[in-house]
Design a protein around this motif. Structure first.
Motif, mmCIF file in Angstrom:
data_model
loop_
_atom_site.group_PDB
_atom_site.id
_atom_site.type_symbol
_atom_site.label_atom_id
_atom_site.label_comp_id
_atom_site.label_asym_id
_atom_site.label_seq_id
_atom_site.Cartn_x
_atom_site.Cartn_y
_atom_site.Cartn_z
ATOM 1 N N LEU B 28 -28.311 25.718 3.946
ATOM 2 C CA LEU B 28 -29.410 26.668 4.122
ATOM 3 C C LEU B 28 -28.899 28.052 4.500
ATOM 4 O O LEU B 28 -27.875 28.179 5.166
ATOM 5 N N CYS B 29 -29.634 29.069 4.075
ATOM 6 C CA CYS B 29 -29.301 30.424 4.514
ATOM 7 C C CYS B 29 -30.077 30.727 5.790
ATOM 8 O O CYS B 29 -30.996 29.999 6.160
ATOM 9 N N VAL B 30 -29.710 31.803 6.472
ATOM 10 C CA VAL B 30 -30.306 32.147 7.763
ATOM 11 C C VAL B 30 -31.815 32.324 7.681
ATOM 12 O O VAL B 30 -32.555 31.855 8.548
ATOM 13 N N CYS B 31 -32.288 32.935 6.604
ATOM 14 C CA CYS B 31 -33.728 33.219 6.575
ATOM 15 C C CYS B 31 -34.561 31.959 6.328
ATOM 16 O O CYS B 31 -35.700 31.877 6.776
ATOM 17 N N GLU B 32 -33.994 30.983 5.663
ATOM 18 C CA GLU B 32 -34.719 29.720 5.507
ATOM 19 C C GLU B 32 -34.896 29.044 6.868
ATOM 20 O O GLU B 32 -35.970 28.546 7.200
ATOM 21 N N ILE B 33 -33.819 29.040 7.636
ATOM 22 C CA ILE B 33 -33.887 28.447 8.973
ATOM 23 C C ILE B 33 -34.858 29.236 9.845
ATOM 24 O O ILE B 33 -35.675 28.676 10.570
ATOM 25 N N LEU B 37 -38.039 27.791 12.025
ATOM 26 C CA LEU B 37 -38.026 27.842 13.492
ATOM 27 C C LEU B 37 -38.978 28.896 14.065
ATOM 28 O O LEU B 37 -39.325 28.838 15.242
ATOM 29 N N GLN B 38 -39.346 29.853 13.238
ATOM 30 C CA GLN B 38 -40.235 30.937 13.712
ATOM 31 C C GLN B 38 -39.642 31.683 14.900
ATOM 32 O O GLN B 38 -40.290 31.874 15.933
ATOM 33 N N LEU B 39 -38.401 32.082 14.703
ATOM 34 C CA LEU B 39 -37.718 32.884 15.720
ATOM 35 C C LEU B 39 -37.232 34.163 15.041
ATOM 36 O O LEU B 39 -37.236 34.257 13.816
ATOM 37 N N ALA B 40 -36.807 35.142 15.849
ATOM 38 C CA ALA B 40 -36.233 36.348 15.273
ATOM 39 C C ALA B 40 -34.928 35.996 14.552
ATOM 40 O O ALA B 40 -34.216 35.084 14.970
ATOM 41 N N THR B 41 -34.659 36.711 13.468
ATOM 42 C CA THR B 41 -33.441 36.449 12.691
ATOM 43 C C THR B 41 -32.203 36.521 13.569
ATOM 44 O O THR B 41 -31.310 35.680 13.459
ATOM 45 N N SER B 42 -32.175 37.504 14.443
ATOM 46 C CA SER B 42 -30.987 37.674 15.289
ATOM 47 C C SER B 42 -30.795 36.474 16.215
ATOM 48 O O SER B 42 -29.661 36.076 16.481
ATOM 49 N N THR B 43 -31.889 35.916 16.658
ATOM 50 C CA THR B 43 -31.805 34.736 17.527
ATOM 51 C C THR B 43 -31.224 33.553 16.767
ATOM 52 O O THR B 43 -30.332 32.852 17.258
ATOM 53 N N VAL B 44 -31.702 33.357 15.555
ATOM 54 C CA VAL B 44 -31.195 32.256 14.726
ATOM 55 C C VAL B 44 -29.716 32.467 14.432
ATOM 56 O O VAL B 44 -28.913 31.532 14.532
ATOM 57 N N SER B 45 -29.368 33.684 14.118
ATOM 58 C CA SER B 45 -27.970 34.006 13.818
ATOM 59 C C SER B 45 -27.073 33.634 14.989
ATOM 60 O O SER B 45 -25.969 33.100 14.813
#
Lengths: 113, 113
Positions: B28-33, B37-45
């Motif tokens: 999966l890529c970051v934006c799919e995750i 998860l419905q979190l900010a991209t930076s948080t997921v990263s």
DNA sequence: TTTATATTTAGCAAAATAACGAAATGATTT
DNA sequence: AAATCATTTCGTTATTTTGCTAAATATAAA
């Protein structure tokens, strides 16, 4: 997942990992653990209650002492976690050393005085 | 013990547990995750870099995307941890739901726009 | 019943963690 | 080259965790 997370969190601290390792050696009271970890008694007590809350250990009163041991009525999840940790930390120097010290110490020498 | 603690800490967070579960479904890529998860991209990263740091996952650049997957060169310890989690969370509703949603979504529908 | 010992609880400070938005980076498209 | 898109890094804030000391409990000993 909630129970799993609780157990993993309880295990992901070096002092609590040391406690689990020591309790595999034998049943211990709070002051014996305190003596090895070199932390304040209250801090050790808190670590113990966290491990107990996660179902990993249990306690039993014995006069003025409270003895802690690996939970005898643990479930499969906890069993697997403990086995996993055991398998992958059995050569850890700090843990081995803690257990070695326990073999040559006596509660009555450590507590009080 | 240090590596063990790093891995346990990485796993003892519900969002990271969900990430691991999703990556078992597929790469999966970051934006799919992020979408699940419905979190900010930076948080997921950040969660991803923590999991990577622990050796649980790896990444591969693919144009403007970064694909993440379960580490293919993982060691025995990580293998055991992942198997343990798998075994004890396979019926978790949230994790099942995440994976179900992944089966019916397409990166191009989620990312951008 | 006072004193001492073992442990827990409460309250507080420092450090670690998880979240966000904004700015920076790297690649693609226009 | 400029604009766009995916991701990471940075700076900040809120929360949690870990540690301590001091006070509260509970039991044993004097």
């Amino acid at each position: 997942m909630k129970e799993m997370l609780k157990i993993l969190k309880a295990l992901s601290d070096s002092n609590r990992m040391r406690i689990i390792s020591m309790l595999k050696e034998r049943e211990l009271c709070v002051c014996e653990i305190t003596d090895i970890l070199q932390l304040a008694t209250s801090t050790v007590s808190k670590h113990l209650s966290l491990l107990k809350e996660a179902g990993l250990i249990e306690d039993e009163k014995d006069g003025k002492w409270v003895n802690y041991r690996i939970n005898r009525e643990r479930n499969l999840l906890i069993d697997d976690c403990l086995a996993m940790i055991d398998k992958h930390t059995e050569r850890d120097i700090m843990l081995l050393n803690d257990r070695l010290r326990l073999q040559t110490t006596d509660r009555n020498m450590i507590c009080g005085t």
